[in-house]
Scaffold this motif. Structure first.
Motif, PDB file in Angstrom:
ATOM      1  N   ALA A   1       0.565  -1.105   0.162  1.00 39.87           N
ATOM      2  CA  ALA A   1      -0.199  -0.530  -0.018  1.00 39.87           C
ATOM      3  C   ALA A   1       0.386   1.240  -0.500  1.00 39.87           C
ATOM      4  N   ILE A   2       0.540   2.473  -1.089  1.00 44.02           N
ATOM      5  CA  ILE A   2       1.229   3.747  -0.634  1.00 44.02           C
ATOM      6  C   ILE A   2       0.168   4.533  -0.756  1.00 44.02           C
ATOM      7  N   SER A   3       0.652   5.829  -0.487  1.00 40.29           N
ATOM      8  CA  SER A   3       0.578   6.998  -0.208  1.00 40.29           C
ATOM      9  C   SER A   3       0.660   7.752  -0.832  1.00 40.29           C
ATOM     10  N   VAL A   4       0.429   8.399  -2.307  1.00 42.67           N
ATOM     11  CA  VAL A   4       0.745   9.486  -3.095  1.00 42.67           C
ATOM     12  C   VAL A   4      -0.098  10.140  -2.799  1.00 42.67           C
ATOM     13  N   PRO A   5       0.564  11.597  -3.090  1.00 42.69           N
ATOM     14  CA  PRO A   5       0.090  12.839  -3.624  1.00 42.69           C
ATOM     15  C   PRO A   5      -1.304  13.042  -3.650  1.00 42.69           C
ATOM     16  N   ALA A   6      -2.789  13.530  -3.528  1.00 47.93           N
ATOM     17  CA  ALA A   6      -3.759  14.013  -4.149  1.00 47.93           C
ATOM     18  C   ALA A   6      -3.997  15.443  -3.833  1.00 47.93           C
ATOM     19  N   GLY A   7      -3.871  16.037  -3.314  1.00 50.18           N
ATOM     20  CA  GLY A   7      -4.210  16.880  -3.704  1.00 50.18           C
ATOM     21  C   GLY A   7      -4.627  18.801  -2.177  1.00 50.18           C
ATOM     22  N   PHE A   8      -5.086  19.232  -2.196  1.00 49.55           N
ATOM     23  CA  PHE A   8      -4.910  20.503  -0.715  1.00 49.55           C
ATOM     24  C   PHE A   8      -5.914  20.468  -0.226  1.00 49.55           C
ATOM     25  N   THR A   9      -6.292  20.515   0.545  1.00 45.72           N
ATOM     26  CA  THR A   9      -7.575  21.262   1.053  1.00 45.72           C
ATOM     27  C   THR A   9      -7.676  22.932   1.045  1.00 45.72           C
ATOM     28  N   PRO A  10      -8.799  23.423   1.712  1.00 44.49           N
ATOM     29  CA  PRO A  10      -8.524  24.882   1.328  1.00 44.49           C
ATOM     30  C   PRO A  10      -7.911  25.189   2.049  1.00 44.49           C
ATOM     31  N   ALA A  11      -7.230  24.873   3.180  1.00 46.82           N
ATOM     32  CA  ALA A  11      -6.093  25.619   3.748  1.00 46.82           C
ATOM     33  C   ALA A  11      -4.842  25.696   3.574  1.00 46.82           C
ATOM     34  N   GLY A  12      -4.908  24.487   2.176  1.00 50.40           N
ATOM     35  CA  GLY A  12      -3.461  24.317   1.584  1.00 50.40           C
ATOM     36  C   GLY A  12      -2.513  23.000   2.494  1.00 50.40           C
ATOM     37  N   LEU A  13      -3.133  22.173   3.226  1.00 50.16           N
ATOM     38  CA  LEU A  13      -2.823  21.312   3.696  1.00 50.16           C
ATOM     39  C   LEU A  13      -3.240  19.774   2.755  1.00 50.16           C
ATOM     40  N   PRO A  14      -1.838  19.486   3.335  1.00 53.50           N
ATOM     41  CA  PRO A  14      -1.574  17.925   1.488  1.00 53.50           C
ATOM     42  C   PRO A  14      -2.908  16.999   1.907  1.00 53.50           C
ATOM     43  N   VAL A  15      -3.264  16.300   0.953  1.00 54.47           N
ATOM     44  CA  VAL A  15      -3.855  15.169   1.380  1.00 54.47           C
ATOM     45  C   VAL A  15      -3.428  13.824   0.280  1.00 54.47           C
ATOM     46  N   GLY A  16      -3.557  12.893   0.423  1.00 54.83           N
ATOM     47  CA  GLY A  16      -2.665  11.453  -0.264  1.00 54.83           C
ATOM     48  C   GLY A  16      -3.806  10.172  -0.229  1.00 54.83           C
ATOM     49  N   LEU A  17      -3.781  10.005  -1.611  1.00 56.03           N
ATOM     50  CA  LEU A  17      -4.267   9.163  -1.423  1.00 56.03           C
ATOM     51  C   LEU A  17      -3.776   7.388  -1.265  1.00 56.03           C
ATOM     52  N   GLN A  18      -5.003   6.503  -1.286  1.00 60.39           N
ATOM     53  CA  GLN A  18      -3.752   4.716  -0.837  1.00 60.39           C
ATOM     54  C   GLN A  18      -4.390   3.897  -1.723  1.00 60.39           C
ATOM     55  N   VAL A  19      -3.242   3.648  -2.654  1.00 63.04           N
ATOM     56  CA  VAL A  19      -3.092   2.622  -3.803  1.00 63.04           C
ATOM     57  C   VAL A  19      -3.071   1.317  -3.341  1.00 63.04           C
ATOM     58  N   VAL A  20      -3.914   0.501  -3.233  1.00 59.96           N
ATOM     59  CA  VAL A  20      -3.606  -0.717  -2.500  1.00 59.96           C
ATOM     60  C   VAL A  20      -3.825  -2.394  -3.721  1.00 59.96           C
ATOM     61  N   THR A  21      -2.427  -2.989  -3.815  1.00 56.81           N
ATOM     62  CA  THR A  21      -2.689  -3.940  -5.312  1.00 56.81           C
ATOM     63  C   THR A  21      -2.901  -5.111  -4.082  1.00 56.81           C
ATOM     64  N   ARG A  22      -2.882  -6.529  -5.009  1.00 57.26           N
ATOM     65  CA  ARG A  22      -2.670  -7.795  -4.559  1.00 57.26           C
ATOM     66  C   ARG A  22      -1.102  -8.128  -3.150  1.00 57.26           C
ATOM     67  N   PRO A  23      -1.476  -8.724  -2.075  1.00 60.02           N
ATOM     68  CA  PRO A  23      -0.054  -8.789  -2.363  1.00 60.02           C
ATOM     69  C   PRO A  23       1.308  -9.535  -3.196  1.00 60.02           C
ATOM     70  N   ARG A  24       3.142  -9.123  -2.425  1.00 55.28           N
ATOM     71  CA  ARG A  24       3.853  -9.619  -3.458  1.00 55.28           C
ATOM     72  C   ARG A  24       3.773  -9.007  -5.035  1.00 55.28           C
ATOM     73  N   SER A  25       2.721  -7.653  -5.041  1.00 58.29           N
ATOM     74  CA  SER A  25       2.592  -7.516  -6.811  1.00 58.29           C
ATOM     75  C   SER A  25       3.342  -5.763  -5.769  1.00 58.29           C
ATOM     76  N   ASP A  26       4.272  -5.563  -5.535  1.00 55.08           N
ATOM     77  CA  ASP A  26       4.866  -4.565  -5.078  1.00 55.08           C
ATOM     78  C   ASP A  26       4.657  -3.295  -6.471  1.00 55.08           C
ATOM     79  N   LEU A  27       5.771  -4.325  -7.673  1.00 58.90           N
ATOM     80  CA  LEU A  27       6.279  -3.040  -8.449  1.00 58.90           C
ATOM     81  C   LEU A  27       4.526  -2.408  -9.174  1.00 58.90           C
ATOM     82  N   ARG A  28       3.342  -3.641  -9.043  1.00 57.51           N
ATOM     83  CA  ARG A  28       1.772  -3.514  -9.740  1.00 57.51           C
ATOM     84  C   ARG A  28       1.987  -2.353  -8.826  1.00 57.51           C
TER      85      ARG A  28
END
Length: 467
Positions: A418-445
């Motif tokens: 599972a990876i957190s990648v930058p996904a945007g900012f709140t109106p106050a300018g604070l970061p929000v990340g998106l969590q991307v998850v794939t099946r076990p052992r598919s780290d490259l994917r």
């Protein structure tokens, strides 16, 4: 020449190998940046500038003399203060270890140094890495580079803040309940919890444990892949270590046709309205990339019971005896978690493991239907740094320091990368990340999908206004 501290790790590594810049220049630029900026955010809590410059000079001499160099040659890094560093203070954020100086490196530290990186110091952590807000009685609070009055997350909060502020280009971290993902989300960097066993842990009191794992952090997905290629791989002392280490394959491939499951609240978790608003745009990004997207959530019905039971049991096992001897040296939240472990019976732990097995089996069926799960990393944006934790999320009371972290630790029990990648900012300018998850052992994917989202949105290129 661009400010060296602002360059991505992959570009810096290329320039160092070509001898366009020297390791001394790179390390000096980052030390200067630390001097200017670190007092504002308190990300690096131990610094050895003299040792770093000496190591950089030795690295330059080795390259000039034709010696083979590693993929991290000349890149400066301050290590997480829960990872042992030989000859350098490692406190675990605890007053019990104020003056503790290990004689050996943990495996992840040793692999990074063997790849040519230059040790500059240590990054701040919460006490014994417990909690996703970085503060302790030894060093104080780490502030968020986008707003130093806000939390940088945790437990790898010092690492995430150091990356975002340009104090170093790569960072090591660890993740049980979100300690790589939450601070990455808070600080607009990339934090990757790999499949357990991908980055083996040594030494370890429980080498079969798959709830927690070490992993990489950086400012871009490509830089995370660079660091993962160094720290991944088998070790005979780890019974769960995985063999594959080829993570520097091209990450910019076509992801069209992937089946994306979009879970806006992971099955009904409370979510701050600003986080919900920022992440609502993510499905359209993947649709534009040629993926099919539909709302779906894996079975997480017992995730809370599984995680909290096994975590409490692990904390009591690790710290219970020391707590009995010196209870005043433990923060209340950690003392509470140890006490929760003491209330467990052997049957409780057994039932948690049985429930975990059922969830893993159910997830296997989910992965037969979907290639990728996208979801919130954190239920809240960065909160005030003088809070221990958010006491309410979307009007729902949070009763402990763990409650608001469910969106990360429910994913933990899936045993998946599972990876957190930058996904945007709140109106106050604070970061929000998106969590991307794939099946076990598919780290490259996982890395490839995150890289596609990163390239399509470029939110990670928005750096904080510091120094």
């Amino acid at each position: 020449m661009d400010e060296l501290w602002a360059l991505d790790a992959t570009e810096l590594a290329d320039r160092l190998r070509r001898r366009d810049v020297s390791a001394r220049e790179v390390v000096t630029a980052h030390l200067d940046r630390i001097e200017r900026v670190n007092p504002t955010i308190n990300a690096i809590v131990t610094l050895d500038a003299e040792g770093a410059l000496a190591a950089a000079a030795a690295a330059d001499d080795a390259l000039a003399n034709g010696a083979l160099t590693g993929p991290l040659h000349g890149l400066p890094i301050a290590f997480k203060d829960t990872h042992d560093t030989a000859g350098m203070r490692t406190t675990y954020g605890s007053p019990l270890f104020t003056d503790h100086v290990p004689t050996t490196n943990t495996l992840i530290v040793q692999r990074i140094l063997d790849a040519g990186a230059i040790r500059t110091g240590k990054t701040n952590v919460p006490e014994f890495a417990a909690g996703s807000h970085t503060f302790n009685t030894l060093f104080g609070v780490t502030g968020n580079p986008y707003d130093p009055s806000r939390s940088a997350g945790g437990s790898s909060g010092g690492a995430a803040a150091a990356l975002a502020a340009g104090l170093q280009p790569i960072a090591d971290g660890s993740d049980m309940g979100g300690s790589l993902r939450n601070p990455a989300s808070f600080c607009n960097v990339v934090g990757f919890r790999p499949t357990p066993g991908r980055v083996p842990t040594f030494p370890s009191d429980d080498p079969w444990d798959t709830l927690g794992t070490s992993g990489p952090m950086a400012r871009t997905v490509a830089d995370v892949a660079l660091l993962l290629s160094v720290i991944a791989g088998p070790d005979a002392r780890s019974p769960i270590a995985l063999p594959e280490t080829s993570f520097r394959a091209p990450l910019d491939g076509d992801i069209s046709g992937l089946r994306i499951a979009w879970s806006p609240d992971l099955g009904g978790l409370p979510l701050d309205k600003d986080v919900r608003a920022v992440l609502s745009a993510a499905p359209d990004v993947f649709t534009a990339l040629g993926c099919s997207v539909e709302e779906a959530t894996p079975d997480l019905s017992d995730a809370d019971f599984v995680f909290r039971t096994l975590r409490a049991n692990a904390f009591e096992t690790a710290y219970g005896a020391t707590f009995d001897e010196q209870p005043e040296k433990f923060k209340p939240a950690l003392a509470w978690n140890i006490s929760q472990g003491r209330k467990l019976s052997r049957g409780d732990v057994g039932r948690a493991r049985t429930a975990w097995a059922r969830l893993y089996t159910a997830a296997a069926a989910f992965w037969d239907t979907y290639d990728v799960l996208i979801a919130p990393v954190s239920e809240v944006p960065p909160f005030p740094a003088d809070w221990e934790y958010p006491h309410a999320v979307d009007g729902i009371e949070q009763h402990s320091y763990l409650d608001w972290m469910r969106s990360a630790y429910h994913v933990t029990v899936l045993g998946a990368p599972a990876i957190s990648v930058p996904a945007g900012f709140t109106p106050a300018g604070l970061p929000v990340g998106l969590q991307v998850v794939t099946r076990p052992r598919s780290d490259l994917r996982t890395l490839q999908v995150a890289a596609a989202f990163e390239a399509a949105t470029a939110y990670g290129r928005r750096r904080p206004a510091l120094g």
